[in-house]
Design an enzyme around this catalytic site. Structure first.
Site, mmCIF file in Angstrom:
data_model
loop_
_atom_site.group_PDB
_atom_site.id
_atom_site.type_symbol
_atom_site.label_atom_id
_atom_site.label_comp_id
_atom_site.label_asym_id
_atom_site.label_seq_id
_atom_site.Cartn_x
_atom_site.Cartn_y
_atom_site.Cartn_z
ATOM 1 N N LEU A 99 57.310 -7.790 58.854
ATOM 2 C CA LEU A 99 56.943 -6.937 57.930
ATOM 3 C C LEU A 99 56.108 -5.836 58.508
ATOM 4 O O LEU A 99 55.302 -6.229 58.108
ATOM 5 C CB LEU A 99 57.536 -6.988 56.826
ATOM 6 C CG LEU A 99 57.091 -5.908 55.674
ATOM 7 C CD1 LEU A 99 58.193 -4.787 56.276
ATOM 8 C CD2 LEU A 99 57.603 -6.124 54.566
ATOM 9 N N HIS A 100 56.197 -5.068 59.023
ATOM 10 C CA HIS A 100 54.779 -3.310 59.278
ATOM 11 C C HIS A 100 55.627 -2.499 59.494
ATOM 12 O O HIS A 100 57.074 -1.648 60.041
ATOM 13 C CB HIS A 100 54.472 -3.851 60.792
ATOM 14 C CG HIS A 100 55.347 -3.919 61.474
ATOM 15 N ND1 HIS A 100 56.618 -4.744 62.264
ATOM 16 C CD2 HIS A 100 54.838 -3.059 62.803
ATOM 17 C CE1 HIS A 100 56.858 -4.693 63.178
ATOM 18 N NE2 HIS A 100 56.120 -3.442 63.618
#
Length: 140
Positions: A99-100
């Site tokens: 996740l980014h």
């Protein structure tokens, strides 16, 4: 250095990164690729594939860091707007399976992140209501 997840390697200090800020749950660093100067990534320290895996505490910390970094990017780099984005899966061009959130300064007509390749449909209210009902049935 492991090859499983480059962002986890950054969190562990096993891969280089230009750190912007960090706290107990999140980390922000300058993206290697700079379409416009200031493009920054914000990630949870814990490996999560995408936003669907977030718990409330990590989600709150992640958004607090995103807001903090977004204010900094806006103040430090030329822009006439900002884009935040998170992609999930191959069809959405997710490149790193951690996740980014991208924080990207924008300039007029830069062509980055063109959302709709053509004008989208505008369904009738009844269709939109049916979509809302289908979503409500799947909320946890």
């Amino acid at each position: 250095m492991s090859t499983a997840c480059v962002f986890c390697d950054i969190v562990r200090g096993e891969a280089p990164a230009s750190l912007v800020c960090e706290d107990a749950l999140t980390l922000a660093f300058v993206d290697l690729r700079q379409f416009h100067p200031g493009h920054t990534l914000v990630i949870p320290r814990r490996h999560l594939g995408d936003v669907r895996e977030l718990d409330a505490a990590t989600g709150a910390a992640l958004m607090a860091t995103v807001a903090r970094v977004t204010r900094a990017v806006a103040a430090a780099f030329p822009n006439q707007g900002l884009s935040l984005w998170h992609s999930i899966g191959e069809a959405a061009f997710q490149e790193v399976p951690h996740l980014h959130i991208h924080v990207h300064p924008r300039l007029p007509d830069d062509g980055l992140l063109r959302i709709y390749p053509q004008p989208p449909a505008t369904p009738e209210a009844g269709t939109r209501d049916a979509y809302a009902a289908a979503l409500r049935a799947h909320l946890d």
